[in-house]
Design a protein around this motif. Structure first.
Motif, PDB file in Angstrom:
ATOM      1  N   ALA A  77       0.843  -1.198   0.000  1.00  0.00           N
ATOM      2  CA  ALA A  77       0.000   0.000   0.000  1.00  0.00           C
ATOM      3  C   ALA A  77       0.878   1.248   0.000  1.00  0.00           C
ATOM      4  CB  ALA A  77      -0.902  -0.002   1.227  1.00  0.00           C
ATOM      5  N   GLY A  78       0.559   2.186  -0.872  1.00  0.00           N
ATOM      6  CA  GLY A  78       1.289   3.451  -0.923  1.00  0.00           C
ATOM      7  C   GLY A  78       2.610   3.386  -1.653  1.00  0.00           C
ATOM      8  N   ALA A  79       2.855   2.335  -2.415  1.00  0.00           N
ATOM      9  CA  ALA A  79       4.120   2.208  -3.147  1.00  0.00           C
ATOM     10  C   ALA A  79       3.858   2.276  -4.649  1.00  0.00           C
ATOM     11  CB  ALA A  79       4.810   0.900  -2.801  1.00  0.00           C
ATOM     12  N   THR A  80       4.654   3.080  -5.343  1.00  0.00           N
ATOM     13  CA  THR A  80       4.578   3.172  -6.798  1.00  0.00           C
ATOM     14  C   THR A  80       5.989   3.237  -7.362  1.00  0.00           C
ATOM     15  OG1 THR A  80       4.445   5.583  -6.748  1.00  0.00           O
ATOM     16  CG2 THR A  80       2.360   4.384  -6.822  1.00  0.00           C
ATOM     17  N   VAL A  81       6.106   2.897  -8.632  1.00  0.00           N
ATOM     18  CA  VAL A  81       7.380   2.977  -9.339  1.00  0.00           C
ATOM     19  C   VAL A  81       7.163   3.872 -10.553  1.00  0.00           C
ATOM     20  CG1 VAL A  81       9.105   1.677 -10.634  1.00  0.00           C
ATOM     21  CG2 VAL A  81       8.143   0.716  -8.557  1.00  0.00           C
ATOM     22  N   GLN A  82       7.992   4.913 -10.683  1.00  0.00           N
ATOM     23  CA  GLN A  82       7.902   5.824 -11.816  1.00  0.00           C
ATOM     24  C   GLN A  82       9.033   5.516 -12.783  1.00  0.00           C
ATOM     25  OE1 GLN A  82       7.847   7.077  -8.586  1.00  0.00           O
ATOM     26  NE2 GLN A  82       5.622   7.209  -8.575  1.00  0.00           N
ATOM     27  N   GLY A  83       8.697   5.552 -14.068  1.00  0.00           N
ATOM     28  CA  GLY A  83       9.702   5.268 -15.084  1.00  0.00           C
ATOM     29  C   GLY A  83       9.444   6.049 -16.351  1.00  0.00           C
ATOM     30  N   THR A  84      10.429   6.016 -17.239  1.00  0.00           N
ATOM     31  CA  THR A  84      10.343   6.679 -18.528  1.00  0.00           C
ATOM     32  C   THR A  84      10.534   5.633 -19.617  1.00  0.00           C
ATOM     33  OG1 THR A  84      11.338   8.652 -17.568  1.00  0.00           O
ATOM     34  CG2 THR A  84      11.306   8.515 -19.961  1.00  0.00           C
ATOM     35  N   VAL A  85       9.650   5.642 -20.608  1.00  0.00           N
ATOM     36  CA  VAL A  85       9.769   4.711 -21.728  1.00  0.00           C
ATOM     37  C   VAL A  85      10.896   5.214 -22.630  1.00  0.00           C
ATOM     38  CG1 VAL A  85       8.617   3.767 -23.750  1.00  0.00           C
ATOM     39  CG2 VAL A  85       7.346   4.069 -21.624  1.00  0.00           C
ATOM     40  N   LEU A  86      11.913   4.388 -22.816  1.00  0.00           N
ATOM     41  CA  LEU A  86      13.020   4.778 -23.684  1.00  0.00           C
ATOM     42  C   LEU A  86      12.706   4.485 -25.142  1.00  0.00           C
ATOM     43  CD1 LEU A  86      16.082   3.581 -21.580  1.00  0.00           C
ATOM     44  CD2 LEU A  86      15.119   5.870 -21.754  1.00  0.00           C
ATOM     45  N   ARG A  87      12.255   3.256 -25.425  1.00  0.00           N
ATOM     46  CA  ARG A  87      11.891   2.897 -26.794  1.00  0.00           C
ATOM     47  C   ARG A  87      11.157   1.568 -26.805  1.00  0.00           C
ATOM     48  NH1 ARG A  87      16.404   0.303 -30.355  1.00  0.00           N
ATOM     49  NH2 ARG A  87      17.251  -1.222 -28.942  1.00  0.00           N
ATOM     50  N   HIS A  88      10.546   1.280 -27.942  1.00  0.00           N
ATOM     51  CA  HIS A  88       9.888  -0.002 -28.165  1.00  0.00           C
ATOM     52  C   HIS A  88      10.760  -0.800 -29.127  1.00  0.00           C
ATOM     53  CE1 HIS A  88       6.315   1.375 -26.119  1.00  0.00           C
ATOM     54  NE2 HIS A  88       6.271   2.442 -26.899  1.00  0.00           N
ATOM     55  N   LEU A  89      10.890  -2.075 -28.870  1.00  0.00           N
ATOM     56  CA  LEU A  89      11.687  -2.920 -29.742  1.00  0.00           C
ATOM     57  C   LEU A  89      11.098  -4.317 -29.775  1.00  0.00           C
ATOM     58  CD1 LEU A  89      14.733  -4.195 -27.863  1.00  0.00           C
ATOM     59  CD2 LEU A  89      13.599  -2.206 -26.966  1.00  0.00           C
ATOM     60  N   ARG A  90      11.725  -5.177 -30.541  1.00  0.00           N
ATOM     61  CA  ARG A  90      11.259  -6.553 -30.657  1.00  0.00           C
ATOM     62  C   ARG A  90      12.329  -7.486 -30.119  1.00  0.00           C
ATOM     63  NH1 ARG A  90       8.898  -7.646 -36.435  1.00  0.00           N
ATOM     64  NH2 ARG A  90       7.787  -9.228 -35.290  1.00  0.00           N
ATOM     65  N   GLY A  91      11.884  -8.528 -29.446  1.00  0.00           N
ATOM     66  CA  GLY A  91      12.801  -9.484 -28.845  1.00  0.00           C
ATOM     67  C   GLY A  91      13.401 -10.427 -29.875  1.00  0.00           C
ATOM     68  N   ARG A  92      14.157 -11.390 -29.380  1.00  0.00           N
ATOM     69  CA  ARG A  92      14.786 -12.380 -30.249  1.00  0.00           C
ATOM     70  C   ARG A  92      13.734 -13.287 -30.862  1.00  0.00           C
ATOM     71  NH1 ARG A  92      19.454 -15.299 -27.162  1.00  0.00           N
ATOM     72  NH2 ARG A  92      19.674 -16.160 -29.236  1.00  0.00           N
ATOM     73  N   LYS A  93      14.034 -13.801 -32.030  1.00  0.00           N
ATOM     74  CA  LYS A  93      13.087 -14.671 -32.719  1.00  0.00           C
ATOM     75  C   LYS A  93      13.081 -16.056 -32.077  1.00  0.00           C
ATOM     76  CE  LYS A  93      11.794 -14.475 -36.925  1.00  0.00           C
ATOM     77  NZ  LYS A  93      11.586 -14.534 -38.372  1.00  0.00           N
ATOM     78  N   VAL A  94      11.871 -16.553 -31.841  1.00  0.00           N
ATOM     79  CA  VAL A  94      11.675 -17.897 -31.321  1.00  0.00           C
ATOM     80  C   VAL A  94      11.089 -18.725 -32.455  1.00  0.00           C
ATOM     81  CG1 VAL A  94      10.469 -19.303 -29.628  1.00  0.00           C
ATOM     82  CG2 VAL A  94      11.265 -17.029 -29.001  1.00  0.00           C
TER      83      VAL A  94
END
Length: 130
Positions: free
Chosen positions: A56-73
């Motif tokens: 209760a009462g805890a949050t995490v603030q962040g900034t989106v740097l970029r969107h990307l795609r992971g390794r191919k499976v």
């Protein structure tokens, strides 16, 4: 050093201020601030607070740097003696998120600045040289 365990994208991630993490795709534009409120655990100076299920009462603030795609499976399906073969590939969409701060009961826990670290290191090197 403060850290928190958050839940995002169905996964639990241990995060620290000042570091970036690759998480499941968020619907936010690059350089946009996001707040994650599903915090499961907060640790600050040896004091651990565990939520039931959330802190209760805890949050995490962040900034989106970029969107990307992971390794191919690669997914390969084959039925023997039937000449049936399927080869499919999948790349997961992920978001790179820089953690700015962790807020816990009104207290903002941030990463130490680089100038403070170098200021602390400078007197140690001078005394070692003498």
């Amino acid at each position: 050093m403060a850290y928190a365990i958050i839940e995002t994208g169905g996964k639990q991630v241990r995060v620290e201020p000042g570091r970036f993490y690759d998480i499941e795709l968020l619907s936010a534009e690059p350089d946009e601030k996001v707040t994650i409120e599903s915090v499961l655990l907060v640790q600050n100076d040896g004091e651990v607070t565990i939520g039931q299920p959330l802190v209760a009462g805890a949050t995490v603030q962040g900034t989106v740097l970029r969107h990307l795609r992971g390794r191919k499976v690669l997914v390969y399906k084959m039925k023997p003696k039937k000449k049936t073969r399927k080869k499919r590939g999948h790349r997961q969409e992920i978001t790179r998120l820089l953690i700015d701060s962790i807020t816990f009961n009104g207290t903002v826990l941030t990463a130490p600045t680089a100038s403070a670290e170098t200021a602390d290191a400078t007197p140690d090197t001078e005394t070692a040289a003498e």
